[in-house]
Design a protein around this motif. Structure first.
Motif, PDB file in Angstrom:
ATOM      1  N   ASP A 164       0.879  -1.177   0.000  1.00 34.64           N
ATOM      2  CA  ASP A 164       0.000   0.000   0.000  1.00 34.64           C
ATOM      3  C   ASP A 164       0.913   1.223   0.000  1.00 34.64           C
ATOM      4  O   ASP A 164       1.576   1.515   0.998  1.00 34.64           O
ATOM      5  CB  ASP A 164      -0.901  -0.040   1.248  1.00 34.64           C
ATOM      6  CG  ASP A 164      -1.964   1.054   1.239  1.00 34.64           C
ATOM      7  OD1 ASP A 164      -1.963   1.902   0.328  1.00 34.64           O
ATOM      8  OD2 ASP A 164      -2.805   1.056   2.177  1.00 34.64           O
ATOM      9  N   SER A 165       0.956   1.937  -1.127  1.00 30.13           N
ATOM     10  CA  SER A 165       1.930   3.033  -1.257  1.00 30.13           C
ATOM     11  C   SER A 165       1.369   4.305  -0.614  1.00 30.13           C
ATOM     12  O   SER A 165       0.825   5.162  -1.286  1.00 30.13           O
ATOM     13  CB  SER A 165       2.333   3.255  -2.707  1.00 30.13           C
ATOM     14  OG  SER A 165       1.242   3.124  -3.578  1.00 30.13           O
ATOM     15  N   THR A 166       1.543   4.372   0.693  1.00 28.45           N
ATOM     16  CA  THR A 166       0.977   5.470   1.468  1.00 28.45           C
ATOM     17  C   THR A 166       1.898   6.679   1.559  1.00 28.45           C
ATOM     18  O   THR A 166       1.500   7.720   2.072  1.00 28.45           O
ATOM     19  CB  THR A 166       0.652   4.988   2.900  1.00 28.45           C
ATOM     20  OG1 THR A 166       1.833   4.400   3.448  1.00 28.45           O
ATOM     21  CG2 THR A 166      -0.461   3.963   2.900  1.00 28.45           C
ATOM     22  N   ALA A 167       3.153   6.535   1.089  1.00 27.49           N
ATOM     23  CA  ALA A 167       4.086   7.670   1.132  1.00 27.49           C
ATOM     24  C   ALA A 167       4.500   8.022  -0.290  1.00 27.49           C
ATOM     25  O   ALA A 167       3.752   7.779  -1.233  1.00 27.49           O
ATOM     26  CB  ALA A 167       5.289   7.335   2.007  1.00 27.49           C
TER      27      ALA A 167
ATOM     28  N   ASP B 122      12.810  13.045  -0.060  1.00 24.25           N
ATOM     29  CA  ASP B 122      13.830  12.624   0.905  1.00 24.25           C
ATOM     30  C   ASP B 122      14.591  13.853   1.397  1.00 24.25           C
ATOM     31  O   ASP B 122      14.807  14.802   0.645  1.00 24.25           O
ATOM     32  CB  ASP B 122      14.779  11.592   0.287  1.00 24.25           C
ATOM     33  CG  ASP B 122      15.414  12.062  -1.020  1.00 24.25           C
ATOM     34  OD1 ASP B 122      14.783  12.880  -1.729  1.00 24.25           O
ATOM     35  OD2 ASP B 122      16.524  11.628  -1.333  1.00 24.25           O
ATOM     36  N   ARG B 123      14.958  13.830   2.662  1.00 25.63           N
ATOM     37  CA  ARG B 123      15.628  14.958   3.300  1.00 25.63           C
ATOM     38  C   ARG B 123      16.755  14.428   4.180  1.00 25.63           C
ATOM     39  O   ARG B 123      16.692  13.285   4.646  1.00 25.63           O
ATOM     40  CB  ARG B 123      14.640  15.751   4.175  1.00 25.63           C
ATOM     41  CG  ARG B 123      13.475  16.403   3.427  1.00 25.63           C
ATOM     42  CD  ARG B 123      13.943  17.552   2.533  1.00 25.63           C
ATOM     43  NE  ARG B 123      12.821  18.207   1.847  1.00 25.63           N
ATOM     44  CZ  ARG B 123      12.378  17.862   0.630  1.00 25.63           C
ATOM     45  NH1 ARG B 123      12.960  16.872  -0.043  1.00 25.63           N
ATOM     46  NH2 ARG B 123      11.373  18.503   0.084  1.00 25.63           N
ATOM     47  N   GLY B 166      15.064   6.259   4.987  1.00 24.93           N
ATOM     48  CA  GLY B 166      15.645   7.545   5.353  1.00 24.93           C
ATOM     49  C   GLY B 166      14.564   8.522   5.748  1.00 24.93           C
ATOM     50  O   GLY B 166      13.387   8.150   5.889  1.00 24.93           O
ATOM     51  N   ALA B 167      14.940   9.783   5.909  1.00 17.11           N
ATOM     52  CA  ALA B 167      13.967  10.792   6.338  1.00 17.11           C
ATOM     53  C   ALA B 167      13.227  11.351   5.129  1.00 17.11           C
ATOM     54  O   ALA B 167      13.818  11.565   4.071  1.00 17.11           O
ATOM     55  CB  ALA B 167      14.669  11.913   7.089  1.00 17.11           C
ATOM     56  N   HIS B 168      11.924  11.554   5.299  1.00 18.72           N
ATOM     57  CA  HIS B 168      11.088  12.141   4.247  1.00 18.72           C
ATOM     58  C   HIS B 168      10.193  13.221   4.842  1.00 18.72           C
ATOM     59  O   HIS B 168       9.870  13.184   6.031  1.00 18.72           O
ATOM     60  CB  HIS B 168      10.207  11.059   3.595  1.00 18.72           C
ATOM     61  CG  HIS B 168      10.931  10.227   2.578  1.00 18.72           C
ATOM     62  ND1 HIS B 168      10.728  10.358   1.226  1.00 18.72           N
ATOM     63  CD2 HIS B 168      11.878   9.270   2.723  1.00 18.72           C
ATOM     64  CE1 HIS B 168      11.510   9.513   0.575  1.00 18.72           C
ATOM     65  NE2 HIS B 168      12.223   8.832   1.461  1.00 18.72           N
ATOM     66  N   VAL B 169       9.793  14.142   3.970  1.00 19.93           N
ATOM     67  CA  VAL B 169       8.846  15.193   4.346  1.00 19.93           C
ATOM     68  C   VAL B 169       7.632  14.552   5.040  1.00 19.93           C
ATOM     69  O   VAL B 169       7.092  13.552   4.547  1.00 19.93           O
ATOM     70  CB  VAL B 169       8.371  15.944   3.082  1.00 19.93           C
ATOM     71  CG1 VAL B 169       7.259  16.939   3.432  1.00 19.93           C
ATOM     72  CG2 VAL B 169       9.545  16.632   2.405  1.00 19.93           C
ATOM     73  N   GLN B 181       9.112  19.256   8.350  1.00 24.11           N
ATOM     74  CA  GLN B 181       9.376  18.458   9.564  1.00 24.11           C
ATOM     75  C   GLN B 181       9.730  17.004   9.242  1.00 24.11           C
ATOM     76  O   GLN B 181       9.034  16.069   9.694  1.00 24.11           O
ATOM     77  CB  GLN B 181       8.175  18.505  10.507  1.00 24.11           C
ATOM     78  CG  GLN B 181       7.805  19.928  10.907  1.00 24.11           C
ATOM     79  CD  GLN B 181       6.732  19.981  11.992  1.00 24.11           C
ATOM     80  OE1 GLN B 181       6.645  19.102  12.845  1.00 24.11           O
ATOM     81  NE2 GLN B 181       5.942  21.042  11.991  1.00 24.11           N
ATOM     82  N   PRO B 182      10.810  16.777   8.464  1.00 26.66           N
ATOM     83  CA  PRO B 182      11.107  15.408   7.999  1.00 26.66           C
ATOM     84  C   PRO B 182      11.238  14.402   9.145  1.00 26.66           C
ATOM     85  O   PRO B 182      11.727  14.734  10.210  1.00 26.66           O
ATOM     86  CB  PRO B 182      12.456  15.569   7.282  1.00 26.66           C
ATOM     87  CG  PRO B 182      12.592  17.020   7.005  1.00 26.66           C
ATOM     88  CD  PRO B 182      11.826  17.742   8.068  1.00 26.66           C
TER      89      PRO B 182
END
Lengths: 211, 218
Positions: A164-167, B122-123, B166-169, B181-182
């Motif tokens: 489920d591609s929620t991001a 990605d951040r 990794g970190a994302h928005v 606020q990643p």
């Protein structure tokens, strides 16, 4: 021109609504153009890009290369975004891609239950069924029943893995290479890779099916 | 928000109906609505999370009765109205009634570069990831009134960290204009029975991509 609403089962009802929508969109474009917020030539380019340039043939080339080139397959599974960019496919709705490989043991399917996230850079714009409530509601709960709607039956001992591609991660399914495709060129192999096989609602075609 | 857009696991929508040789668009207005939406993001100044929230933040009845591009259109109109770019009376009149705001249209020459660049989320991350692959986590029980990307059907369930991204928005804050606020993003995989109980199809595993604050150790 494809002004036929054959995905719709309520023709009469929808026709009046669609013409209302049609008028509204025209009004909006007029206002936005007159206000200088949009350039109609830019709109034409956006449409042309997704009608003629970006589509599932991109993804099919990726899969065909993965089938033919073990080193490429390895790179694709390690870092799909970079491996896909090697073939020149990148950008909007393909910024972060993960490739998942089907095997006899595991069949992957991709859905977005919250909206309709889809890997545009490799598959183009999503089909209506992918955006529809039946697909979005049922795939995470009864994927085998959904596959049956596509005429696909998998062995009982194949586990189904739903993403489920929620991001902003987009998933590309690498279907299993069909029997009888040994020795085919990448270009011929790409002909076997359907859009649905890269979403997980279909299987790659046998060479005899596309001959 | 707990809206009609969050469809995972709902019953009653009927079969999936594939369409052979489906075109990219099914009506001329869909082409224009699609292009207007893409072209207005830059002059409008909104981000993808604001767009998603504008589409989903409506009554369930409205959401379920509109087609995909009708929802896009409604979202676009809302985003523009909120910013005073185009107002409802102008759409009703079919012409500009109020002065334009000083924003620049997307020029045709910028279309290809804009699409090629996309919108990577990605951040750099300041801190290490809280979880590692294989860790058991429980999704938190949350019901934010604003935008969130944690679907209802997985809330409060135990899964396993399968991938680290990794970190994302963070969409929940970005959608309300509170900044990126990643946070760390993980793929969390659930056994079908954990979510659906004994009714689960045998062998089913389902994952979502979940930000750090959606999760707690299990």
């Amino acid at each position: 021109m494809s002004d036929h609403h054959h995905h719709d089962h309520h023709h009469d009802h929808d026709h009046s609504e669609l013409s209302e929508t049609e008028l509204r969109v025209r009004a909006l474009e007029t206002i936005l153009t007159e206000k200088g917020y949009v350039d109609p030539a830019a709109l034409d380019l956006l449409i042309e890009t997704y009608e003629t340039k970006v589509g599932p043939r991109n993804g099919a080339r990726v899969v065909a290369k993965a089938w033919s080139d073990p080193a490429y397959r390895e790179r694709l599974l390690q870092d799909a975004t970079a491996a896909i960019a090697e073939l020149g496919y990148s950008g909007r709705q393909g910024e972060h891609i993960v490739a998942v490989e089907n095997t006899p043991a595991t069949h992957n399917m991709v859905v977005c239950t919250l909206c309709s996230c889809y890997p545009w850079s490799v598959l183009g714009l999503p089909p209506v069924w992918y955006k529809s409530a039946p697909y979005r509601s049922r795939t995470v709960k009864e994927p085998r029943a959904v596959l049956a709607d596509f005429g696909v039956t998998l062995p009982d001992d194949t586990a189904i893995r739903v993403w489920d591609s929620t991001a902003e991660i987009r998933y590309l399914v690498i279907p299993m290479r069909p029997a009888g495709s040994e020795g085919l060129s990448e270009e011929r192999l790409a002909d076997l890779v359907t859009r649905d096989s890269m979403i997980g609602t279909g299987l790659a075609c046998a060479p005899t099916e596309v001959a | 928000m707990d809206g009609a857009h969050d469809m995972g696991g709902m019953d009653g929508f009927g079969p999936v109906v594939p369409e052979p040789n489906e075109p990219a668009f099914h009506a001329p207005w869909e082409r224009r609505a699609f292009a207007l939406t893409l072209a207005m993001a830059r002059p409008g100044g909104w981000n993808i999370d604001m767009s998603r929230f504008a589409r989903e933040n409506r009554s369930p009845a409205e959401h379920l009765s509109k087609s995909y591009y009708q929802i896009w259109l409604a979202g676009l109109e809302q985003l523009m109205a909120e910013r005073g770019l185009v107002t409802a009376d102008e759409i009703a009149a079919g012409q500009p009634l109020h002065p334009r705001r000083e924003v620049a249209a997307l020029p045709p020459a910028d279309v290809a570069p804009m699409l090629a660049r996309g919108g990577p989320t990605d951040r750099p991350s300041a801190a290490p990831a809280r979880f590692k692959i294989g860790d058991r986590v429980r999704t938190r029980t949350i019901h934010p009134r604003g935008h969130t990307r944690l679907p209802r059907y997985v809330r409060g369930h135990v899964g396993v960290i399968e991938l680290l991204h990794g970190a994302h928005v963070f969409p929940d804050s970005n959608a309300r204009g509170a900044g990126e606020q990643p946070q760390f993003l993980y793929t969390v995989t659930f056994d079908g029975r954990e979510i659906w109980g004994d009714d689960a199809e045998p062998g089913l595993r389902v994952s979502v991509d979940a930000w750090d604050s959606y999760l707690e150790p299990a």
